[in-house]
Design an enzyme around this catalytic site. Structure first.
Site, PDB file in Angstrom:
ATOM      1  N   LYS A 218      19.259 149.237  48.042  1.00 41.10           N
ATOM      2  CA  LYS A 218      20.454 149.947  48.499  1.00 41.10           C
ATOM      3  C   LYS A 218      20.328 151.435  48.201  1.00 41.10           C
ATOM      4  O   LYS A 218      19.484 151.845  47.393  1.00 41.10           O
ATOM      5  CB  LYS A 218      21.683 149.407  47.747  1.00 41.10           C
ATOM      6  CG  LYS A 218      22.111 147.995  48.101  1.00 41.10           C
ATOM      7  CD  LYS A 218      23.302 147.593  47.242  1.00 41.10           C
ATOM      8  CE  LYS A 218      23.718 146.151  47.452  1.00 41.10           C
ATOM      9  NZ  LYS A 218      24.365 145.907  48.750  1.00 41.10           N
TER      10      LYS A 218
ATOM     11  N   ARG B 188      23.966 134.944  50.767  1.00 40.26           N
ATOM     12  CA  ARG B 188      23.961 133.734  51.592  1.00 40.26           C
ATOM     13  C   ARG B 188      22.816 132.809  51.198  1.00 40.26           C
ATOM     14  O   ARG B 188      22.910 131.590  51.340  1.00 40.26           O
ATOM     15  CB  ARG B 188      23.917 134.125  53.080  1.00 40.26           C
ATOM     16  CG  ARG B 188      22.698 134.860  53.520  1.00 40.26           C
ATOM     17  CD  ARG B 188      22.910 135.589  54.855  1.00 40.26           C
ATOM     18  NE  ARG B 188      23.690 136.824  54.683  1.00 40.26           N
ATOM     19  CZ  ARG B 188      23.982 137.671  55.674  1.00 40.26           C
ATOM     20  NH1 ARG B 188      23.600 137.415  56.917  1.00 40.26           N
ATOM     21  NH2 ARG B 188      24.675 138.762  55.441  1.00 40.26           N
TER      22      ARG B 188
HETATM   23 MN    MN Z   1      22.992 142.383  48.731  1.00 49.19          MN
END
Ligand code: MN
Ligand code: MN
Length: 465
Positions: A243, A317
């Site tokens: 990120k 997920r």
């Molecule tokens: Mn993530």
């Protein structure tokens, strides 16, 4: 509502209840109109107490949220006081029964008094005691139990990622076990035996090992069996799909789903709710270490299907897939997963509401009703089958790809692959609501919100009724 904020010990606080806000008294002289949330303060001549009068709006129009927020206003206005006594005006009629008013006031007061000041060297929260004067002490205890569940979730989410790796999160949860609540921590070889391939893949990039916490709450009488699954990424750097600096700042909150489940279970135990609960918390830290899962790697899940990891930052997920497969047996009456799954859900709902995905109309109605009663904004988004096309892989059964727009829906569709079709299932995406990066509002502080706890408790309360 009146509140007395005192600087002395509880038993030393003068209680001028008999001088409450009646027409013609100080309150009206000072421009008090009774508008919801309005607070006027009158210091007592003794200089030790302050009488606060809090408005509730037009008679008969108040809801539980009005009472909750009146308590919030009183706590905020209490300033440096050490004790606070809340006295509910004898409202006539109105849609909110007296016990519900007492519960809402207690809940709001505890939620508003919350501070995360463990790492501050300055003075701590001065308010150490809140008393609610009511004929319904059992309702106060209920409100406190729910609010304490929220505060437990907030503490977990606010804890720095370096302080709360998976094993420490598991240790804190295990500390809650006792009586009808049991807790098992699966780690190491046990994760391989359970087929937790996704959890192991995501955890591989970190020096902190992943684990799966399984909680069971089995009261003697159980109206139904509910399984809760909570995403517990204790820190999400994005892994090798790293990120940005800004995108990583609040990522200690990526276990907000697991924290909400823990808070809800803890409140359910405190309330003695007659519902069987199983909670599964896949816990991992997503880091770009030398063994980190690589984009292009393929994970084989316990059901034999495969996922190509195209985006290491879509780790949620992948770990939830394992837990949802584990949740198949024994089959519950309802399965709810709670996850800070996508940031993109905030593009649809803003940052004060969470998304509900489910194909089960009855469970949708239950959850929306519970959220509404609990005062947590929850909005249903569709499981649009056409969005499934973005999950295609050229080498595996699916990919954990991310395609904007529609990412929150695609993530929900990914999860659906792992749920038994006959099980009523709902997915709550808290990616928008678990962490408040803005100023405090209503009963929500800056930082961890504890979002989801109150909705889950309300749902379980209804389930046991
Ligand atoms: Mn993530
Ligand atoms: Mn994440």
């Amino acid at each position: 509502m009146t509140a007395v904020a005192g600087a002395g010990p509880a038993d030393a606080v003068a209680l001028p209840w008999h001088r409450g806000p009646r027409p013609g008294t100080f309150a009206l002289r000072r421009g008090f109109t009774g508008r919801a949330g309005q607070v006027v303060a009158e210091p007592d001549p003794d200089g030790r107490t302050v009488l606060l009068t809090v408005g509730l709006g037009p008679a008969g129009a108040a809801t539980a949220a009005t009472f909750r927020r009146a308590a919030v206003a009183a706590v905020r206005a209490a300033g440096p006081a050490r004790t606070l006594r809340l006295d509910l005006a004898e409202a006539e009629g109105g849609p909110v029964p007296a016990p519900a008013r007492a519960r809402a006031v207690a809940e709001g007061a505890v939620l508003a008094a919350y501070r995360y000041d463990r790492h501050r060297s300055g003075p701590a929260q001065p308010l150490t005691e809140i008393t609610v004067r009511t004929a319904h002490p059992e309702a106060v205890a209920e409100g406190v139990a729910v609010a304490e569940g929220v505060c437990l979730a907030r503490d977990l989410v606010n804890s720095p990622g370096g302080e709360l790796p998976p094993t420490e999160f598991a240790r804190r949860v295990a500390g809650l076990a006792g009586g009808p609540l049991s807790c098992t921590v699966h780690e190491g070889e046990a994760l391989i035996a359970l087929g937790m391939a996704g959890l192991l893949a995501v955890g591989r990039g970190s020096a902190e090992p992943p684990c799966l916490v399984e909680i069971r709450y089995a009261p003697p009488v159980r109206a139904r069996e509910v399984t809760l699954v909570g995403k517990g990424i204790t820190f999400d750097s994005g892994g090798l799909s790293l990120k940005s600096q800004q995108g990583m700042c609040a990522m200690k909150s990526d276990m907000g789903g697991a924290a909400a489940v823990v808070g809800a279970v803890s409140a359910a135990v405190a309330l003695g709710l007659p519902v069987g609960l199983r909670a599964l918390l896949p816990l991992a830290e997503n880091m770009p270490g030398p063994a980190a899962v690589r984009p292009g790697d393929v994970v084989r899940h316990a059901d034999g299907t495969t996922t190509e990891i195209l985006n290491a930052d879509n780790e949620g997920r992948v770990v939830l897939a394992d837990a949802l497969l584990l949740a198949r047996d024994p089959a519950p009456d309802a399965l709810i997963d709670v996850a800070t799954l996508t940031a993109s859900v905030a593009h649809a709902l803003g940052t004060r509401a969470a998304a509900l995905f489910t194909g089960d109309e009855a469970l949708a109605a239950e959850l929306l009703g519970a959220a509404s009663r609990a005062g947590e904004p929850l909005w249903r988004l569709p499981l649009l089958g056409s969005e499934r096309r973005h999950l295609g892989s050229s080498v595996a059964d699916r990919a954990n790809a991310s395609h904007r727009p529609g990412d929150a829906i695609q993530a929900a569709l990914f999860l659906r692959d792992f749920v038994a079709p006959e099980t009523p299932w709902a997915h709550l995406d808290l990616g928008s609501a678990a962490f408040n990066e803005e100023s405090p509002h209503d009963e929500t502080p800056h930082g961890a919100t504890g979002f989801g706890v109150r909705t889950l408790v309300e749902l379980l309360r209804g389930a046991g009724a």
